[in-house]
Design a protein around this motif. Structure first.
Motif, PDB file in Angstrom:
ATOM      1  N   GLN A  67      42.632  52.647  38.639  1.00 22.49           N
ATOM      2  CA  GLN A  67      43.606  51.557  38.537  1.00 22.49           C
ATOM      3  C   GLN A  67      43.212  50.542  37.473  1.00 22.49           C
ATOM      4  OE1 GLN A  67      43.903  50.218  42.590  1.00 22.49           O
ATOM      5  NE2 GLN A  67      45.626  51.592  42.987  1.00 22.49           N
ATOM      6  N   ARG A  68      41.922  50.230  37.415  1.00 27.00           N
ATOM      7  CA  ARG A  68      41.497  49.267  36.391  1.00 27.00           C
ATOM      8  C   ARG A  68      41.795  49.823  35.010  1.00 27.00           C
ATOM      9  NH1 ARG A  68      35.762  46.489  37.714  1.00 27.00           N
ATOM     10  NH2 ARG A  68      36.515  45.097  36.069  1.00 27.00           N
ATOM     11  N   LYS A  69      41.564  51.125  34.871  1.00 32.94           N
ATOM     12  CA  LYS A  69      41.775  51.750  33.558  1.00 32.94           C
ATOM     13  C   LYS A  69      43.262  51.795  33.217  1.00 32.94           C
ATOM     14  CE  LYS A  69      41.414  56.326  31.922  1.00 32.94           C
ATOM     15  NZ  LYS A  69      41.011  57.643  32.415  1.00 32.94           N
ATOM     16  N   ASN A  70      44.072  52.166  34.194  1.00 36.85           N
ATOM     17  CA  ASN A  70      45.483  52.420  33.887  1.00 36.85           C
ATOM     18  C   ASN A  70      46.400  51.224  34.107  1.00 36.85           C
ATOM     19  OD1 ASN A  70      45.789  55.475  33.283  1.00 36.85           O
ATOM     20  ND2 ASN A  70      44.353  55.337  34.999  1.00 36.85           N
ATOM     21  N   LEU A  71      46.007  50.331  35.003  1.00 35.41           N
ATOM     22  CA  LEU A  71      46.912  49.239  35.324  1.00 35.41           C
ATOM     23  C   LEU A  71      46.379  47.891  34.845  1.00 35.41           C
ATOM     24  CD1 LEU A  71      47.605  50.354  38.995  1.00 35.41           C
ATOM     25  CD2 LEU A  71      48.992  50.893  36.993  1.00 35.41           C
ATOM     26  N   GLY A  72      45.087  47.838  34.541  1.00 33.39           N
ATOM     27  CA  GLY A  72      44.494  46.559  34.149  1.00 33.39           C
ATOM     28  C   GLY A  72      44.047  45.808  35.396  1.00 33.39           C
ATOM     29  N   ASP A  73      43.104  44.874  35.206  1.00 32.00           N
ATOM     30  CA  ASP A  73      42.493  44.197  36.349  1.00 32.00           C
ATOM     31  C   ASP A  73      43.466  43.321  37.116  1.00 32.00           C
ATOM     32  OD1 ASP A  73      40.191  45.397  35.823  1.00 32.00           O
ATOM     33  OD2 ASP A  73      39.061  43.619  35.185  1.00 32.00           O
ATOM     34  N   GLU A  74      44.580  42.963  36.475  1.00 28.75           N
ATOM     35  CA  GLU A  74      45.419  41.958  37.119  1.00 28.75           C
ATOM     36  C   GLU A  74      46.521  42.534  37.977  1.00 28.75           C
ATOM     37  OE1 GLU A  74      46.421  39.536  33.760  1.00 28.75           O
ATOM     38  OE2 GLU A  74      44.287  39.354  33.311  1.00 28.75           O
ATOM     39  N   ASP A  75      46.573  43.858  38.063  1.00 29.38           N
ATOM     40  CA  ASP A  75      47.633  44.478  38.845  1.00 29.38           C
ATOM     41  C   ASP A  75      47.387  44.289  40.344  1.00 29.38           C
ATOM     42  OD1 ASP A  75      49.920  46.684  38.394  1.00 29.38           O
ATOM     43  OD2 ASP A  75      48.841  47.052  40.272  1.00 29.38           O
ATOM     44  N   SER A  76      48.489  44.150  41.080  1.00 28.29           N
ATOM     45  CA  SER A  76      48.350  43.877  42.509  1.00 28.29           C
ATOM     46  C   SER A  76      47.709  45.049  43.247  1.00 28.29           C
ATOM     47  CB  SER A  76      49.703  43.556  43.115  1.00 28.29           C
ATOM     48  OG  SER A  76      50.543  44.681  42.977  1.00 28.29           O
ATOM     49  N   GLN A  77      47.956  46.273  42.745  1.00 25.97           N
ATOM     50  CA  GLN A  77      47.344  47.427  43.407  1.00 25.97           C
ATOM     51  C   GLN A  77      45.819  47.381  43.299  1.00 25.97           C
ATOM     52  OE1 GLN A  77      49.060  51.269  42.457  1.00 25.97           O
ATOM     53  NE2 GLN A  77      50.957  50.281  41.846  1.00 25.97           N
ATOM     54  N   VAL A  78      45.364  46.867  42.158  1.00 22.76           N
ATOM     55  CA  VAL A  78      43.928  46.759  41.947  1.00 22.76           C
ATOM     56  C   VAL A  78      43.313  45.847  43.006  1.00 22.76           C
ATOM     57  CG1 VAL A  78      42.148  45.931  40.376  1.00 22.76           C
ATOM     58  CG2 VAL A  78      44.092  47.220  39.490  1.00 22.76           C
ATOM     59  N   ARG A  79      44.021  44.779  43.311  1.00 24.16           N
ATOM     60  CA  ARG A  79      43.493  43.817  44.283  1.00 24.16           C
ATOM     61  C   ARG A  79      43.289  44.472  45.638  1.00 24.16           C
ATOM     62  NH1 ARG A  79      47.833  39.145  42.850  1.00 24.16           N
ATOM     63  NH2 ARG A  79      47.287  39.004  40.648  1.00 24.16           N
ATOM     64  N   ALA A  80      44.331  45.219  46.069  1.00 31.78           N
ATOM     65  CA  ALA A  80      44.234  45.853  47.378  1.00 31.78           C
ATOM     66  C   ALA A  80      43.057  46.817  47.402  1.00 31.78           C
ATOM     67  CB  ALA A  80      45.534  46.569  47.698  1.00 31.78           C
ATOM     68  N   ALA A  81      42.930  47.585  46.301  1.00 24.72           N
ATOM     69  CA  ALA A  81      41.846  48.560  46.249  1.00 24.72           C
ATOM     70  C   ALA A  81      40.489  47.862  46.270  1.00 24.72           C
ATOM     71  CB  ALA A  81      41.982  49.413  44.996  1.00 24.72           C
ATOM     72  N   LEU A  82      40.419  46.764  45.558  1.00 22.32           N
ATOM     73  CA  LEU A  82      39.170  46.001  45.518  1.00 22.32           C
ATOM     74  C   LEU A  82      38.815  45.518  46.921  1.00 22.32           C
ATOM     75  CD1 LEU A  82      36.924  44.567  43.883  1.00 22.32           C
ATOM     76  CD2 LEU A  82      38.454  42.596  43.747  1.00 22.32           C
ATOM     77  N   ASP A  83      39.785  44.949  47.604  1.00 26.57           N
ATOM     78  CA  ASP A  83      39.522  44.454  48.959  1.00 26.57           C
ATOM     79  C   ASP A  83      38.937  45.549  49.833  1.00 26.57           C
ATOM     80  OD1 ASP A  83      40.336  41.949  48.435  1.00 26.57           O
ATOM     81  OD2 ASP A  83      42.331  42.139  49.326  1.00 26.57           O
ATOM     82  N   HIS A  84      39.534  46.732  49.710  1.00 23.69           N
ATOM     83  CA  HIS A  84      39.059  47.811  50.564  1.00 23.69           C
ATOM     84  C   HIS A  84      37.650  48.223  50.203  1.00 23.69           C
ATOM     85  CE1 HIS A  84      42.433  48.369  53.082  1.00 23.69           C
ATOM     86  NE2 HIS A  84      43.249  48.306  52.045  1.00 23.69           N
ATOM     87  N   LEU A  85      37.409  48.309  48.915  1.00 22.63           N
ATOM     88  CA  LEU A  85      36.075  48.729  48.508  1.00 22.63           C
ATOM     89  C   LEU A  85      35.035  47.711  48.972  1.00 22.63           C
ATOM     90  CD1 LEU A  85      34.201  50.656  47.164  1.00 22.63           C
ATOM     91  CD2 LEU A  85      34.811  49.701  44.936  1.00 22.63           C
ATOM     92  N   VAL A  86      35.355  46.430  48.813  1.00 21.37           N
ATOM     93  CA  VAL A  86      34.417  45.395  49.254  1.00 21.37           C
ATOM     94  C   VAL A  86      34.180  45.528  50.756  1.00 21.37           C
ATOM     95  CG1 VAL A  86      34.118  42.912  49.606  1.00 21.37           C
ATOM     96  CG2 VAL A  86      34.937  43.773  47.396  1.00 21.37           C
ATOM     97  N   ALA A  87      35.282  45.724  51.491  1.00 18.35           N
ATOM     98  CA  ALA A  87      35.140  45.848  52.945  1.00 18.35           C
ATOM     99  C   ALA A  87      34.220  47.012  53.300  1.00 18.35           C
ATOM    100  CB  ALA A  87      36.510  46.029  53.587  1.00 18.35           C
ATOM    101  N   VAL A  88      34.418  48.133  52.597  1.00 23.41           N
ATOM    102  CA  VAL A  88      33.594  49.302  52.882  1.00 23.41           C
ATOM    103  C   VAL A  88      32.134  49.027  52.546  1.00 23.41           C
ATOM    104  CG1 VAL A  88      33.108  51.675  52.178  1.00 23.41           C
ATOM    105  CG2 VAL A  88      35.456  50.973  52.651  1.00 23.41           C
ATOM    106  N   LEU A  89      31.906  48.385  51.381  1.00 30.59           N
ATOM    107  CA  LEU A  89      30.533  48.094  50.976  1.00 30.59           C
ATOM    108  C   LEU A  89      29.864  47.170  51.983  1.00 30.59           C
ATOM    109  CD1 LEU A  89      31.110  47.681  47.135  1.00 30.59           C
ATOM    110  CD2 LEU A  89      29.769  49.490  48.251  1.00 30.59           C
TER     111      LEU A  89
END
Lengths: 186, 1066
Positions: free
Chosen positions: B794-816
């Motif tokens: 998503q970062r590569k294809n949508l850029g850091d500011e896309d809303s999908q990136v945010r959701a994915a980030l939240d999940h990854l942080v939660a998992v970590l």
């Protein structure tokens, strides 16, 4: 499986409603086939009911992994359906000719044929009901031979009897019907 | 049926066979006393003479006109065209073959085949015509030639063939005692002839000895000729189904020994060139051993079902085994016919010839020789002592897996391939001839006329090819829909694409049209890259040829738009559709079905882009246009309504969306029956909405219904199946059925991967979903891998500011965090929050994300700083306030806290949302020293309990209300509200309620009650909430802070009094 195949199987298993349903199905298919052919083909062409019945077989059963043992049921139904179609047409044409219909009558692309032919058809039809009361096998032969225009051999195959038996029954039935119609007219 | 014939009938039948004079005596004998019977039979006998041909003619009203021209059959002596019929030499179901004499231009004997009178129904004529065309296509010394064709006066078609005077190949071989080697040489010639037919796209389907006649050439050599393509062939312009069955039916009754397993299965379209290979195998078997693999007589005796079973299931014995099992006398006869000694004959056949025959006779046609030539070559290799390709079957089993996968499609596809190639060749060939002819003949013709003629020819031919290809592609649609393996179809398309590009360069218009059509099928097959390439080529060609304003150009643009949309290239898709729309509006006017369709397509792009208002407006316009042009109930209207449903859903108007979706479903069912891709897609959409409405049971069952239908329609590997699996997985997840959710989502993912590879949004979505489920199941390492892949893509294809990136980030942080990989989590967040980003408002989300992470780590001042920074960018986001207030309290930044409370009241007083009211009130009530206007805060708390009274979160609201009443000094009311909240099973709310209760009771000097409430609260906090100083306070860290702060306050208050059981006053 097609509806027809399902119904044929059901008939074999003794489902009493299946025969009626099959008849309706075949009737609709034959009527549709006949109508479309009549509408399209050149005047003067005689359509063979047997060709129509075979085509209906291909359309309804043949395309679906058929159980060929059931052919008899199918062709009996087709013969009865053919009879109904022919009678139906004859009645409507006669009704039209006699002004018996006040509404618009859709003739499915038919030219009115000679009235005698239609009269005869109806007469045979009525007499056939009487024949079948005492002589059901002979009546069945008439349906296949006359209404479905099948040959003696084809009829024999469907009814599972020898061709010479068919010939004898046919002879008897023609004579019987002839006498019956003559009587009813006198 | 004739067991108990009616007596009347029997007596009558007997009587009429007797001379008239003998009848009376017979009747006396036969009827005895039964006078009634005698009278009935006599009356019949009386009319019998007059019956004549009564009823012998078919019912008269089955003639299309009153006049009947007395159609009757031909007979020897009749003339048809320039042919004189000599004698009937054959008869099939619909046709008759005569030997006939042609008188000019040369006098020769020919075979003339004509449709039987009365059998000339349209389908029979079509079949007949197809045979003639098939034969005309072929030119081979071993195939009977077609000389001429025509129609009788009454319109029945006929055609004239080479008259082959020969004997059945098996008879010929035996009569002339041909050796095995000589037989094999003849057999090779037969294979070559069949190969020729196959190359022309024709399948014989009824290869048997009686259709292979051997004649002698003038030089005296034996010449096998394949005849009778009469009931069995595929030609370029005919649908195969009817005929295939027709053939199978006739064969079943006729020569089952030569019937292939797939023909015996009687399934339509399953017959291809390899059916002929099988029959050639039977022929080879018979040439070698004198008998067919299954005995024809035995087969016929066994009954039709048994024939079919044997042919499909039973393995025949090897030819050499068959020979060795013969009785001595039989074997000697067979050997003598081959001029060999029995042992030598068996030795010659054993081994290579066994394998060759058995390979041709494989039940599974994918394991037969692929071509007749292949079979011929192997026989040739045997004759020249080379190594044959056929081997014992065991070595072929490695193919079995592939074969199983491809089983369904193999039949139909190779026919289609042949048809396609043939058709293109025929067309290009005839074009070349015409051009040649023109060049030679018309030096005088003006160039303009030539061009015009050329254009016309091209138009006609193009139409033919296009029609053909369309038919093929229509065939392809269902085969995709039927869930067949599409690998071969893809191969065919690839080949077709190349051919079209190479061979139709002289017909640029056709080329563009075909490329568009091929592109559409690629799209259906989800081969988006190829689809895009096809449409782009067509587009370029179209523009060059017609300029920009042309229907074909618009078609390319539309096709391209769809592909781009599917690829997720939304901006390009929009551009493409917009141009298509402009062209169509210009060419067709503003009110046209194609215009409406394009508008609807474009609105789909808006929808995908999240531009819902625009999407809704455009789609509504398209819907109304379709209703005006097409009426209110049709597939186009359903299509538009479907889009309405999707948009409503996206807008969160779920019950309206559900209603609309049910309407679409009903309309499609009415128009399409019970099973159809569009019905499946309606069900899918409905399930989606139901899931959003939290009607999980219904959503689950609807998804399952969709899935069953899609499996049936598309097979197991299709993006639509994947998307239904994903939806189902999400529902299962929410229902807590985690194991099944994981299975279902993994399936979805592997399909997406298979179809799209790992760079496609569909794959990424599925991976994201799976990550969520894995996280729920506590499979954190797997979840981390999935989430990381999603995020990287998503970062590569949508850029850091896309809303999908945010959701994915939240999940990854939660998992970590769940994995206690705190450093990694922090690192990840820091990666995002570059100084450049922090300077922009878009950083707010990420700042808040890091603040949450830090808060969970009890790193209050840092968390507060990030939250405050985020709040700068989003001063109206109540969630940020609700974070910052507890953070400031824990960070002991009390001035900042008090200021924040002022801001909160300024911003949110008067809100009607119970959640906002609750959170904002609590924030201001957290410390007694907030300096907030308690009247306003009280109003917020009142809003929360009033507006949220039937909400599951009510205990929180009640707790908030209790706190407000307590701060306002209404201790009795505080106790009342707190007691409601304390019974509910939310530990943080329960804890808070206990402390409020304790403080309020204490203020009313109910010290016992106060003490016990405090103890209860402390226990709750101790047992249910993370300990102070723990490395992760969890996602409910705010509730934790509230409980802790109130506990401290209550402990301070109550603990400051003497801890005696007895209060000082009574």
């Amino acid at each position: 499986m097609s509806n027809a195949t399902v119904l044929l199987t059901a008939i074999e298993q003794g489902d009493p409603k299946a025969a009626e349903n099959l008849l309706n199905l075949v009737y609709e298919e034959l009527r549709r086939l006949a109508t479309s052919k009549m509408a399209r083909e050149a005047p003067g062409q005689t359509l063979q009911p047997t060709a129509l019945v075979h085509e209906a077989w291909l359309r309804l059963v043949g395309s679906q992994n058929p159980k060929f043992e059931n052919k008899a049921h199918f062709f009996s139904a087709a013969a009865e359906a053919m009879r109904r179609i022919l009678i139906d047409r004859a009645r409507r044409k006669l009704a039209l000719r006699h002004g018996g219909e006040c509404e618009h009558v859709h003739l499915d692309g038919f030219e009115p044929a000679a009235p005698e032919a239609d009269q005869q058809l109806l007469a045979v039809h009525e007499a056939l009901d009487k024949l079948s009361a005492d002589h059901p096998v002979e009546a069945e032969v008439v349906k296949l031979r006359y209404f479905a225009s099948m040959t003696n051999e084809e009829t024999a195959q469907v009814l599972n009897m020898s061709a010479s038996s068919v010939k004898n029954y046919w002879n008897f039935a023609r004579t019987w019907l002839f006498r019956e119609i003559e009587r009813s007219r006198s | 049926m004739n067991d108990s014939p009616n007596r009347e009938s029997v007596v009558f039948t007997e009587a009429i066979h007797l001379p008239v004079a003998e009848r009376a005596a017979y009747l006396t004998r036969a009827c005895g006393d039964d006078a009634g019977l005698r009278q009935r039979v006599e009356s019949l006998l009386q009319v019998h003479e007059r019956v004549g041909d009564f009823l012998e003619q078919p019912p008269q009203n089955f003639t299309t006109a009153a006049r009947s021209d007395g159609v009757s059959g031909e007979k020897p002596g009749d003339r048809i065209g320039r042919y004189k019929l000599l004698q009937q030499i054959g008869e099939g179901g619909c046709g008759v073959v005569y030997m006939a004499e042609q008188e000019e231009p040369v006098r020769r004997r020919v075979a003339l085949k004509i449709i039987k009178p009365g059998m000339d129904t349209k389908s029979v004529i079509a079949r007949f015509e197809a045979e003639r065309q098939a034969l005309a296509l072929m030119e081979h010394p071993n195939i009977a030639k077609v000389f001429d064709a025509g129609a009788t006066g009454s319109g029945r078609p006929y055609f004239v063939m080479e008259l082959v005077r020969g004997v059945k190949i098996t008879e010929y071989c035996d009569q002339n005692s041909l050796t095995t080697e000589e037989r094999l040489k003849l057999f090779i010639e037969v294979c070559r002839a069949v190969q020729h037919a196959h190359q022309k796209g024709i399948i014989h389907r009824d290869i048997k000895p009686s259709n292979i006649l051997v004649t002698t050439t003038v030089e005296g050599a034996a010449l096998p000729v394949v005849i009778d393509f009469g009931i069995a062939k595929a030609t370029t312009n005919q649908r195969l189904t009817d005929k295939t069955l027709f053939t199978a039916f006739e064969m079943l009754i006729g020569t089952p020994a030569y019937m292939s397993p797939e023909q015996a299965a009687l399934a339509s379209v399953e017959v291809d060139t390899r059916t002929d290979i099988y029959s050639l195998g039977v022929l080879l078997y018979e040439l070698l051993t004198g008998s067919t693999p299954f005995d024809a007589g035995e087969l016929l005796k066994a009954g039709l079902d048994e024939i079919r079973r044997v042919i499909r299931e039973q393995e025949p014995v090897c030819p050499s085994t068959r020979l060795s099992k013969l009785t001595g006398a039989d074997l000697t006869t067979i050997a003598q016919c081959r001029r060999a000694q029995p042992p030598a004959l068996i030795r010659a056949v054993r081994g290579d010839l066994d394998w060759i025959a058995m390979k041709a006779l494989e039940k599974d046609r994918t394991r037969r020789y692929e071509t007749a030539n292949g079979l011929a070559l192997d026989v040739q290799r045997f004759l020249t002592d080379e190594t044959v390709a056929a081997r014992p079957p065991s070595t072929l089993y490695r193919f079995q897996k592939t074969v199983l996968r491809h089983k369904l499609i193999f039949g139909g596809i190779s026919i289609i391939a042949l048809l396609l190639v043939t058709s293109l060749v025929v067309v290009s060939g005839s074009l070349a001839k015409e051009r040649q002819a023109r060049r030679e003949a018309d030096g005088a013709l003006k160039q303009a006329e030539a061009d015009k003629a050329k254009a016309q020819t091209e138009a006609v031919k193009s139409e033919q090819v296009t029609q053909f290809l369309e038919e093929m592609l229509q065939g392809a649609g269902p085969s995709i829909a039927l869930g067949r393996d599409t690998t071969m179809l893809r191969e065919i398309l690839d080949k077709a694409a190349i051919r079209v590009g190479k061979e139709l360069t002289n017909q640029p218009a056709t080329m563009a049209e075909l490329q568009n059509k091929i592109g559409n099928v690629y799209e259906q097959l989800a081969c988006y890259d190829q689809a895009e390439a096809m449409h782009r080529t067509a587009l370029a060609g179209g523009r060059k040829l017609f300029g920009n304003e042309n229907q074909e150009v618009a078609a390319s643009l539309s096709g391209l738009g769809l592909v781009l949309l599917k690829q997720g290239k939304l901006a390009e898709a929009e551009k493409s559709y917009r141009e298509a729309l402009a062209i169509r509006q210009k060419l067709l006017g503003n009110e046209h079905p194609a215009v409406a369709t394009t508008m609807k397509d474009l609105s789909g792009v808006f929808w995908k882009e999240g531009r819902l208002t625009e999407a809704a407006a455009l789609n509504q316009a398209a819907l109304e246009m379709r209703r005006r042009l097409l009426g209110s109930e049709n597939l186009d209207v359903a299509d538009s309504l479907n889009a309405v449903g999707l948009i409503l859903d996206q807008q969160g108007k779920l019950s309206e969306a559900e209603t609309t979706e049910r309407q679409v479903l009903a309309m499609r069912r009415k128009l399409l029956g019970t099973e159809h891709p569009l019905i499946a897609s309606s069900l899918h959409n409905l399930a989606m909405t139901l899931a959003e409405e939290e009607k999980l049971d219904e959503a689950e069952s609807t998804y399952r219904e969709t899935l069953a239908m899609r499996y049936k329609l598309y097979g197991e590997e299709h993006p639509d199946v994947a998307s239904t699996l994903s939806g189902l997985g999400q529902v299962l997840l929410r229902e807590g059925k985690l194991d099944e959710a994981a299975t279902v989502s993994s399936n979805a993912l592997s399909i997406q991967h298979q179809v799209f590879g790992n760079e496609h949004p569909g794959y990424i979505h599925a991976l994201y979903d799976l990550g969520l489920i894995l996280e729920s199941r506590g499979e954190y390492p797997k979840a981390e891998t999935a989430d990381r892949e999603v995020l990287a893509w998503q970062r590569k294809n949508l850029g850091d500011e896309d809303s999908q990136v945010r959701a994915a980030l939240d999940h990854l942080v939660a998992v970590l965090v769940a994995e206690k990989k705190f450093k990694a989590a922090e690192q990840l967040l820091n990666d995002f929050l570059t100084p450049a980003l922090v300077a922009k408002p878009q950083s707010a989300y990420f700042l808040a994300a890091r603040a949450k992470f830090l808060a969970r780590q009890s790193r209050w001042p840092e968390a507060a700083a990030d939250t405050a920074a985020a709040l700068q960018y989003c001063p109206t986001d109540h969630q940020l306030y609700h974070m910052l207030a507890p953070l400031l309290v824990e960070a002991k930044s009390l001035d900042a806290y008090r200021q924040l409370c002022q801001k909160i009241l300024g911003q949110f007083r008067g809100t009607t949302d119970p959640f906002i009211a609750d959170q904002m009130a609590k924030d201001c009530l957290l410390l007694p020293s907030s300096d907030a206007d308690l009247r306003l805060v009280g109003e917020l708390a009142e809003t929360a309990v009033a507006a949220g009274s039937d909400h599951p979160a009510m205990p929180y609201f009640q707790c908030c209300k209790a706190l407000a009443e307590y701060r306002l000094g209404h201790f009795n009311a505080a106790i009342e509200w707190a007691q409601k909240s304390v019974t509910e099973p939310y530990p943080d709310a329960q804890g808070m309620a206990c402390f409020i209760l304790a403080m309020a009771q204490f203020r009313l000097t109910h010290n016992d009650e106060a003490k016990s409430a405090l103890d209860m609260g402390a226990k709750l906090v101790q047992s249910k909430l993370p300990q102070r100083g723990s490395d992760d306070l969890g996602v409910d860290w705010q509730g934790w802070v509230f409980a802790q702060v109130l506990m401290a306050e209550a402990t301070g208050l109550i603990g400051s009094t003497p801890s005696t059981e007895q209060p000082s006053t009574k």
